[in-house]
Design an enzyme around this catalytic site. Structure first.
Site, mmCIF file in Angstrom:
data_model
loop_
_atom_site.group_PDB
_atom_site.id
_atom_site.type_symbol
_atom_site.label_atom_id
_atom_site.label_comp_id
_atom_site.label_asym_id
_atom_site.label_seq_id
_atom_site.Cartn_x
_atom_site.Cartn_y
_atom_site.Cartn_z
ATOM 1 N N GLN A 88 -97.644 -1.728 -37.579
ATOM 2 C CA GLN A 88 -98.625 -0.790 -36.389
ATOM 3 C C GLN A 88 -97.920 -1.228 -34.988
ATOM 4 O O GLN A 88 -98.534 -0.277 -34.270
ATOM 5 C CB GLN A 88 -99.946 0.299 -36.776
ATOM 6 N N ILE A 90 -97.780 -2.723 -31.040
ATOM 7 C CA ILE A 90 -96.464 -2.696 -30.259
ATOM 8 C C ILE A 90 -96.697 -3.697 -29.558
ATOM 9 O O ILE A 90 -96.337 -4.078 -28.664
ATOM 10 C CB ILE A 90 -96.854 -1.453 -29.555
ATOM 11 N N HIS A 106 -94.179 1.865 -34.663
ATOM 12 C CA HIS A 106 -94.601 2.512 -34.212
ATOM 13 C C HIS A 106 -94.346 2.260 -32.489
ATOM 14 O O HIS A 106 -94.782 2.639 -31.691
ATOM 15 C CB HIS A 106 -96.575 2.226 -33.334
ATOM 16 N N CYS A 114 -85.009 5.237 -22.433
ATOM 17 C CA CYS A 114 -84.395 6.000 -21.462
ATOM 18 C C CYS A 114 -85.247 7.488 -22.151
ATOM 19 O O CYS A 114 -84.334 8.317 -22.704
ATOM 20 C CB CYS A 114 -82.769 5.584 -21.582
ATOM 21 N N CYS A 133 -82.372 4.761 -15.359
ATOM 22 C CA CYS A 133 -82.467 3.865 -16.452
ATOM 23 C C CYS A 133 -80.517 2.987 -16.035
ATOM 24 O O CYS A 133 -79.619 3.716 -15.387
ATOM 25 C CB CYS A 133 -81.769 4.630 -17.316
ATOM 26 N N ASN A 198 -109.071 -7.064 -44.589
ATOM 27 C CA ASN A 198 -109.739 -6.612 -43.850
ATOM 28 C C ASN A 198 -111.229 -6.708 -42.836
ATOM 29 O O ASN A 198 -112.081 -6.951 -44.948
ATOM 30 C CB ASN A 198 -109.585 -4.865 -44.310
ATOM 31 N N ALA A 216 -109.118 -11.558 -40.230
ATOM 32 C CA ALA A 216 -107.891 -11.904 -40.857
ATOM 33 C C ALA A 216 -107.717 -13.475 -40.549
ATOM 34 O O ALA A 216 -106.924 -14.426 -41.265
ATOM 35 C CB ALA A 216 -106.426 -11.404 -39.859
HETATM 36 C C1 BV8 Z 1 -96.384 11.390 -37.815
HETATM 37 C C2 BV8 Z 1 -98.940 4.055 -30.487
HETATM 38 C C3 BV8 Z 1 -93.919 13.070 -38.923
HETATM 39 C C4 BV8 Z 1 -98.923 3.662 -29.203
HETATM 40 C C5 BV8 Z 1 -99.924 4.873 -32.931
HETATM 41 C C6 BV8 Z 1 -101.300 13.599 -42.646
HETATM 42 C C7 BV8 Z 1 -102.510 13.618 -42.406
HETATM 43 C C8 BV8 Z 1 -103.535 13.758 -41.118
HETATM 44 C C9 BV8 Z 1 -102.709 13.800 -40.179
HETATM 45 C C10 BV8 Z 1 -101.141 13.307 -40.187
HETATM 46 C C11 BV8 Z 1 -100.691 13.511 -41.239
HETATM 47 N N1 BV8 Z 1 -99.122 13.130 -41.185
HETATM 48 C C12 BV8 Z 1 -99.063 12.975 -39.424
HETATM 49 C C13 BV8 Z 1 -100.489 12.633 -39.243
HETATM 50 C C14 BV8 Z 1 -100.986 13.604 -37.557
HETATM 51 C C15 BV8 Z 1 -100.932 11.552 -37.121
HETATM 52 C C16 BV8 Z 1 -102.209 11.075 -37.319
HETATM 53 O O1 BV8 Z 1 -101.905 10.067 -38.127
HETATM 54 N N2 BV8 Z 1 -103.085 11.028 -36.827
HETATM 55 C C17 BV8 Z 1 -104.528 11.082 -37.378
HETATM 56 C C18 BV8 Z 1 -105.648 10.076 -36.031
HETATM 57 C C19 BV8 Z 1 -105.061 11.663 -38.307
HETATM 58 N N3 BV8 Z 1 -99.930 10.761 -37.203
HETATM 59 C C20 BV8 Z 1 -98.592 10.913 -36.402
HETATM 60 O O2 BV8 Z 1 -98.756 11.704 -35.436
HETATM 61 C C21 BV8 Z 1 -97.437 10.268 -37.099
HETATM 62 N N4 BV8 Z 1 -96.289 10.700 -36.143
HETATM 63 O O3 BV8 Z 1 -96.141 11.740 -38.890
HETATM 64 O O4 BV8 Z 1 -94.839 12.366 -37.456
HETATM 65 C C22 BV8 Z 1 -93.250 12.175 -40.313
HETATM 66 C C23 BV8 Z 1 -93.911 10.674 -41.141
HETATM 67 C C24 BV8 Z 1 -93.386 10.839 -41.538
HETATM 68 C C25 BV8 Z 1 -92.000 10.651 -41.829
HETATM 69 C C26 BV8 Z 1 -91.685 11.308 -41.095
HETATM 70 C C27 BV8 Z 1 -92.154 11.914 -40.200
HETATM 71 C C28 BV8 Z 1 -96.970 9.295 -35.512
HETATM 72 C C29 BV8 Z 1 -98.309 8.012 -35.251
HETATM 73 C C30 BV8 Z 1 -98.705 6.681 -34.719
HETATM 74 C C31 BV8 Z 1 -98.913 6.890 -32.682
HETATM 75 N N5 BV8 Z 1 -98.813 6.079 -32.341
HETATM 76 N N6 BV8 Z 1 -99.638 3.515 -32.223
HETATM 77 C C32 BV8 Z 1 -100.437 2.769 -28.948
HETATM 78 O O5 BV8 Z 1 -100.161 2.019 -29.291
HETATM 79 O O6 BV8 Z 1 -100.837 3.106 -27.701
HETATM 80 S S1 BV8 Z 1 -101.459 5.483 -34.151
HETATM 81 C C33 BV8 Z 1 -101.694 3.732 -33.402
HETATM 82 O O7 BV8 Z 1 -103.851 4.286 -33.695
HETATM 83 C C34 BV8 Z 1 -101.692 2.287 -33.904
HETATM 84 O O8 BV8 Z 1 -100.640 1.608 -33.449
HETATM 85 C C35 BV8 Z 1 -102.467 2.292 -35.557
HETATM 86 O O9 BV8 Z 1 -101.410 3.141 -36.147
HETATM 87 C C36 BV8 Z 1 -103.149 3.201 -35.065
HETATM 88 C C37 BV8 Z 1 -104.743 2.296 -35.297
HETATM 89 O O10 BV8 Z 1 -105.029 2.154 -36.088
HETATM 90 P P1 BV8 Z 1 -105.849 0.232 -36.625
HETATM 91 O O11 BV8 Z 1 -103.942 -0.296 -36.129
HETATM 92 O O12 BV8 Z 1 -105.376 0.588 -38.156
HETATM 93 O O13 BV8 Z 1 -106.543 0.002 -35.587
HETATM 94 P P2 BV8 Z 1 -108.044 0.516 -35.708
HETATM 95 O O14 BV8 Z 1 -108.400 0.071 -34.390
HETATM 96 O O15 BV8 Z 1 -108.150 1.755 -36.253
HETATM 97 O O16 BV8 Z 1 -108.147 -0.273 -36.749
HETATM 98 C C38 BV8 Z 1 -109.025 -2.193 -36.812
HETATM 99 C C39 BV8 Z 1 -109.204 -2.428 -38.490
HETATM 100 O O17 BV8 Z 1 -108.879 -3.916 -38.153
HETATM 101 C C40 BV8 Z 1 -110.560 -2.222 -38.860
HETATM 102 O O18 BV8 Z 1 -110.422 -1.368 -40.161
HETATM 103 C C41 BV8 Z 1 -111.232 -2.844 -38.640
HETATM 104 O O19 BV8 Z 1 -112.015 -2.974 -39.529
HETATM 105 C C42 BV8 Z 1 -110.470 -4.406 -38.698
HETATM 106 N N7 BV8 Z 1 -110.721 -5.381 -38.168
HETATM 107 C C43 BV8 Z 1 -111.594 -5.651 -36.750
HETATM 108 N N8 BV8 Z 1 -110.711 -6.754 -36.022
HETATM 109 C C44 BV8 Z 1 -110.856 -7.177 -37.856
HETATM 110 C C45 BV8 Z 1 -109.994 -6.788 -38.437
HETATM 111 N N9 BV8 Z 1 -109.786 -7.173 -39.855
HETATM 112 C C46 BV8 Z 1 -109.478 -8.375 -40.057
HETATM 113 N N10 BV8 Z 1 -109.985 -9.205 -38.691
HETATM 114 C C47 BV8 Z 1 -110.710 -9.751 -37.383
HETATM 115 N N11 BV8 Z 1 -110.882 -9.917 -37.095
#
Ligand code: BV8
Length: 230
Positions: A88, A90, A106, A114, A133, A198, A216
Site C-alpha cells: 500500500q 508509495i 496505491h 498525465c 506531459c 504488526n 517489523a
Molecule cells: C476503492 C495512496 C473501489 C495515497 C491511499 C468498504 C468499507 C468502507 C469504506 C470503503 C470500502 N470500500 C472502499 C471504501 C472507501 C475507501 C476506504 O477504505 N476508506 C476507509 C478510510 C474506510 N477505499 C477507497 O477509496 C479505495 N478505492 O475502494 O475503489 C474499488 C474497490 C475494489 C476493486 C475495485 C474498485 C482506495 C483507497 C486508497 C487510498 N490511497 N494511499 C497516499 O499514500 O497519500 S490509502 C493509505 O492509507 C495507504 O496507502 C494505506 O492504504 C492507508 C494507511 O494504512 P496503513 O498503511 O495501514 O498505515 P496506518 O498508519 O493506518 O497503520 C500503520 C500500522 O503499522 C499500524 O497498525 C501500526 O500499529 C503498525 N506499525 C507502526 N509502526 C510499526 C508497525 N508495525 C510494525 N513495525 C513498526 N515499526
C-alpha cells in the site's frame, strides 16, 4: 516451498523514518485526507496536493530500507515467483532493498500520470511547476498515486495471487483501508494460512490464524529465517 503473498503498509517503513498515517504524528495529522488524497481535493487545490506529495518525494532521499525490507528481498531470492509482495506504500524502499516483484496497489511517489493521455513517466523532484506531459505535449501531470474513491492498481494480479497462495502475511498495516483490508479474508476463504506481523493488533486481527506483535524490523527477519530454514 509455499506460495506466499505478503501485504505491507506504512508500518514496515516506520523504522526507516517514513511517517505512518494514523499513528500520533501520522501523515494525515497535518492534512485532512479529503483535501490531499482525493481527486476532488486535487481539483480544488492542486498546489496544496503537489506540495504534500513533493514533500514526501523529497523525503525519500533522507531514508533507507530497514531490516524488514531487506529480509523480504532475501525471501524473494529464495522463493522467486512463489512470492508476491503487494504494498500500500508509495515509497520505493522495497525496490531499494532489492525486491523486484512488488505490486504498488496505491501507486508510487516516483511516478507521474498525465491527466490527458494517461501516460506514466518516472518522476524525480517536485511536480508543482512541471511542464506539460512530454508524451502528448499538453496534459497536466498528477502524482501517480491512488486516491480515495479511485480503483487500486493491479487488482486482477492481486486477486489471482490471493486465490493461489498457501500463506498470506500482513506486515505493518492497520487494516483500515479497503480493498487491502479485505485481502486476509479472501486469502483465508481460499484455504491459505494467515499471519499478522504488526506493532499492535490491526482492525482485521480476528481474521488471522496467528498474530505476532512487535517491530517489523525484528519480526520480519526472524519470520523469514524460520520459513527458509524449516
Ligand atoms: C476503492 C495512496 C473501489 C495515497 C491511499 C468498504 C468499507 C468502507 C469504506 C470503503 C470500502 N470500500 C472502499 C471504501 C472507501 C475507501 C476506504 O477504505 N476508506 C476507509 C478510510 C474506510 N477505499 C477507497 O477509496 C479505495 N478505492 O475502494 O475503489 C474499488 C474497490 C475494489 C476493486 C475495485 C474498485 C482506495 C483507497 C486508497 C487510498 N490511497 N494511499 C497516499 O499514500 O497519500 S490509502 C493509505 O492509507 C495507504 O496507502 C494505506 O492504504 C492507508 C494507511 O494504512 P496503513 O498503511 O495501514 O498505515 P496506518 O498508519 O493506518 O497503520 C500503520 C500500522 O503499522 C499500524 O497498525 C501500526 O500499529 C503498525 N506499525 C507502526 N509502526 C510499526 C508497525 N508495525 C510494525 N513495525 C513498526 N515499526
Amino acid at each position: 516451498m509455499p506460495k506466499v503473498v505478503v501485504l505491507t503498509g506504512a508500518g514496515i517503513s516506520a523504522e526507516s523514518g517514513v511517517p505512518t498515517f494514523r499513528d500520533a504524528d501520522g501523515l494525515w495529522e497535518g492534512h485532512r485526507v479529503e483535501d490531499v488524497a482525493t481527486p476532488e481535493g486535487f481539483h480544488t487545490d492542486p498546489q496544496l496536493v503537489h506540495q504534500f506529495y513533493d514533500a514526501r518525494r523529497g523525503a525519500l532521499a533522507t531514508v533507507e530500507p530497514n531490516p524488514a525490507h531487506l529480509a523480504l528481498a532475501e525471501l524473494e531470492q529464495r522463493l522467486g515467483d512463489d512470492l508476491t509482495v503487494v504494498t500500500q506504500n508509495i515509497d520505493d524502499l522495497h525496490e531499494r532493498a532489492g525486491s523486484s516483484r512488488v505490486l504498488h496497489m496505491h501507486g508510487e511517489l516516483r511516478s507521474a500520470l498525465c491527466l490527458r493521455c494517461g501516460h506514466r513517466i518516472r518522476w524525480e523532484g517536485p511536480m508543482l511547476d512541471a511542464p506539460p506531459c512530454e508524451w502528448c505535449g499538453e496534459g497536466r501531470l498528477r502524482p501517480d498515486v491512488v486516491w480515495f474513491g479511485e480503483v487500486p492498481y493491479y487488482m486482477d494480479d492481486i486477486i489471482d495471487a490471493l486465490a493461489g497462495c498457501d500463506l498470506f502475511v500482513s506486515i505493518g498495516t492497520s487494516g483500515a483501508v479497503y480493498p487491502a483490508a479485505g485481502f486476509v479474508a479472501r486469502a483465508r476463504a481460499h484455504g491459505a494460512r494467515t499471519l499478522e506481523l504488526n506493532l499492535a493488533p490491526s482492525e482485521g486481527t480476528g481474521f488471522f490464524h496467528e498474530s505476532r506483535h512487535g517491530l517489523a524490523g525484528l519480526l520480519v527477519p526472524s519470520w523469514v529465517a524460520e520459513l527458509v530454514h524449516r
